[in-house]
Design an enzyme around this catalytic site. Structure first.
Site, PDB file in Angstrom:
ATOM      1  N   HIS A   1      53.196   3.555  72.423  1.00 17.50           N
ATOM      2  CA  HIS A   1      52.167   3.851  71.426  1.00 17.50           C
ATOM      3  C   HIS A   1      51.025   4.642  72.056  1.00 17.50           C
ATOM      4  O   HIS A   1      50.566   4.343  73.155  1.00 17.50           O
ATOM      5  CB  HIS A   1      51.631   2.564  70.805  1.00 17.50           C
ATOM      6  CG  HIS A   1      51.053   2.777  69.444  1.00 17.50           C
ATOM      7  ND1 HIS A   1      49.853   3.415  69.238  1.00 17.50           N
ATOM      8  CD2 HIS A   1      51.535   2.459  68.208  1.00 17.50           C
ATOM      9  CE1 HIS A   1      49.602   3.468  67.939  1.00 17.50           C
ATOM     10  NE2 HIS A   1      50.616   2.901  67.293  1.00 17.50           N
ATOM     11  N   HIS A   2      50.570   5.657  71.324  1.00 20.34           N
ATOM     12  CA  HIS A   2      49.513   6.529  71.848  1.00 20.34           C
ATOM     13  C   HIS A   2      48.190   5.784  72.008  1.00 20.34           C
ATOM     14  O   HIS A   2      47.291   6.243  72.718  1.00 20.34           O
ATOM     15  CB  HIS A   2      49.327   7.732  70.915  1.00 20.34           C
ATOM     16  CG  HIS A   2      48.886   8.980  71.611  1.00 20.34           C
ATOM     17  ND1 HIS A   2      47.946   8.968  72.635  1.00 20.34           N
ATOM     18  CD2 HIS A   2      49.236  10.274  71.450  1.00 20.34           C
ATOM     19  CE1 HIS A   2      47.745  10.206  73.056  1.00 20.34           C
ATOM     20  NE2 HIS A   2      48.516  11.016  72.367  1.00 20.34           N
ATOM     21  N   ALA A   3      48.054   4.639  71.363  1.00 21.50           N
ATOM     22  CA  ALA A   3      46.815   3.867  71.502  1.00 21.50           C
ATOM     23  C   ALA A   3      46.607   3.381  72.923  1.00 21.50           C
ATOM     24  O   ALA A   3      45.475   3.104  73.340  1.00 21.50           O
ATOM     25  CB  ALA A   3      46.824   2.677  70.540  1.00 21.50           C
TER      26      ALA A   3
END
Length: 470
Positions: free
Chosen positions: A138-140
């Site tokens: 996830h890019h988070a």
């Protein structure tokens, strides 16, 4: 426990069952460099021993009650590595195109938010005896620069390096809802109110920058609000098209040196030419206007945050798909990139880049933004018409124990309104091109990849002609 910053929280808040906010990290491993060959069990053992080098992979997401503040990362007390690493065989004929078709299906996989937000499929049975480790992250968690740093901790520059015995993993119990509510209220002044004066000052400085630019007669810089809808720009479906392959980095270097441009100029010009052909094939006239592309820029990372968090920002540039001639397009792309670099520098100095603005947007605000974009039906995208990213990767080969990391591919994500992402990540003298698109926008990714190669070859031919003329 750690609170997400504004950009991290934005990546979580923009996700829907069709807009996946994860990134793709694909490692191609060559087991022939190890006398013992390949072993899935050995791979899992090595991964377990090195997991502490990438602590974010054991973090799970917890929201901030009532949306009062940014969410939290907490260590998962129920972490199970076997859940996150899956073993599969590549579908026949098990060549690179078969692998890409498999990866396109994998990308359209919604990560479970009750667990750490990553999955890896270890793909065996490839026709050339290699193994692909296909990972969704996830890019988070981290931006491209941070991911590169983590990659070079997990893999080593020499063969045969084994990790030390990992430290014990003893995470604390998860904090209760009431406790998180108390933290959200306690930290609200620090996270939001304390940043408001800086954001307001930054926005004012940005207004002044645009007024000054206008007073000189210069045209306004490209922005997401200026994009015009094309066949690339739709609300996302659930399906994805993904292709990737390697080109010689020397080809980009040759054009760059001969025509006095940067490698990124060559890359963006080839993307523009490839997209031009794609639009013509879709009965859309590309001569009507240039496109607007979003490009990420590395930001300043605080000490100790090398392998976690999003500190990149983005700006927009004109994608000169409206120019047919390759050399004229390359020159125009160079000018567009220079203008973008000057603009993002001024905006960052003023403290008004998107990362600063997102720091004060609460979770419910991100939800409103996401829904407003969806209602536009593809006529507006926060990332413009398409996303371009060019990340310099390791120049020398890396290893996992005695296995050589033969190649590496990486790409980002799509969002409503922006149905195409083209990423170049260099590794060991290769320019690794990844093309991710909504399946409704692009059914055959190899068609677009072929157009890109044709555009690069056209520039190489023009370079040879230029050398002969001199």
């Amino acid at each position: 426990m750690e609170r997400l910053n504004g950009v991290d929280a934005f990546m979580l808040g923009m996700e829907t069952p069709k807009a996946y906010m994860h990134t793709f990290k694909v490692a191609i491993i060559d087991p022939s460099t190890d006398p013992e060959g390949w072993s899935f069990d050995k791979f899992c053992t090595e991964a377990a021993r090195r997991l502490h080098l990438m602590p974010i992979l054991r973090w799970k997401y917890l929201d901030s009650p009532l949306g009062l503040n940014h969410p939290y990362w907490v260590e998962d007390p129920d972490f199970q590595l076997k859940y996150h690493i899956r073993r599969v065989a590549c579908p026949p004929p098990a060549d690179h195109k078969s692998l890409c078709e498999f990866m396109a299906d994998i990308y359209a996989y919604q990560l479970d938010r009750s667990r750490p937000l990553w999955m890896m499929w270890v793909v065996e049975g490839l026709a050339d005896g290699k193994v692909a480790c296909v990972m969704l992250v996830h890019h988070a968690y981290v931006d491209g620069v941070g991911a590169s740093w983590l990659m070079q901790r997990f893999y080593q520059p020499q063969p045969g390096v084994r990790s030390d015995e990992p430290p014990p993993y003893n995470p604390p119990p998860l904090p209760s809802w009431l406790r998180r509510l108390g933290w959200a209220v306690r930290d609200f002044p620090e996270v939001t109110i304390a940043n408001l004066p800086k954001v307001a000052a930054g926005l004012w400085q940005r207004v002044m920058l645009e007024r000054k630019r206008k007073s000189t007669g210069a045209p306004p810089p490209p922005a997401a609000g200026m994009m015009r809808q094309t066949p690339l720009n739709v609300n996302l479906s659930a399906g994805r098209t993904f292709v990737c392959d390697s080109l010689p980095l020397d080809s980009f270097v040759t054009v760059s040196k001969a025509l006095d441009v940067t490698i990124n100029d060559v890359f963006s010009s080839c993307v523009a030419g490839a997209v031009r052909r794609l639009l013509i094939g879709a009965d859309y006239d590309p001569d009507e206007h240039p496109l607007i592309g979003a490009t990420p820029f590395a930001g300043e990372r605080p000490t100790g945050m090398e392998g976690r968090g999003n500190f990149a920002t983005q700006d927009f540039c004109w994608i000169r798909s409206d120019i047919a001639d390759p050399l004229q397009r390359l020159a125009a792309s160079r000018e567009s990139n220079l203008e973008m670099k000057e603009h993002i520098k001024a905006v960052k100095e003023a403290g008004a880049d998107i990362s600063a603005l997102l720091q004060v947007v609460p979770p419910w605000g991100i939800t409103l933004i996401r829904k407003a974009i969806h209602r536009r039906g593809g006529s507006f995208g926060l990332f413009g018409n398409l996303v371009l990213s060019n990340v310099p990767g390791p120049k020398d080969a890396l290893y996992l124990d005695n296995w050589k990391l033969d190649n590496w591919f990486s790409t980002g994500q799509l969002a409503d309104g922006t149905g195409l992402n083209v990423t170049m990540w260099s590794y060991c003298g290769r320019a690794n091109i990844c093309m991710l698109a909504d399946r409704e926008v692009l059914g055959d990714g190899w068609e677009l990849f072929g157009h890109f190669v044709d555009e690069l070859n056209a520039l190489l031919a023009a370079t040879e002609t230029n050398e002969i003329a001199q």
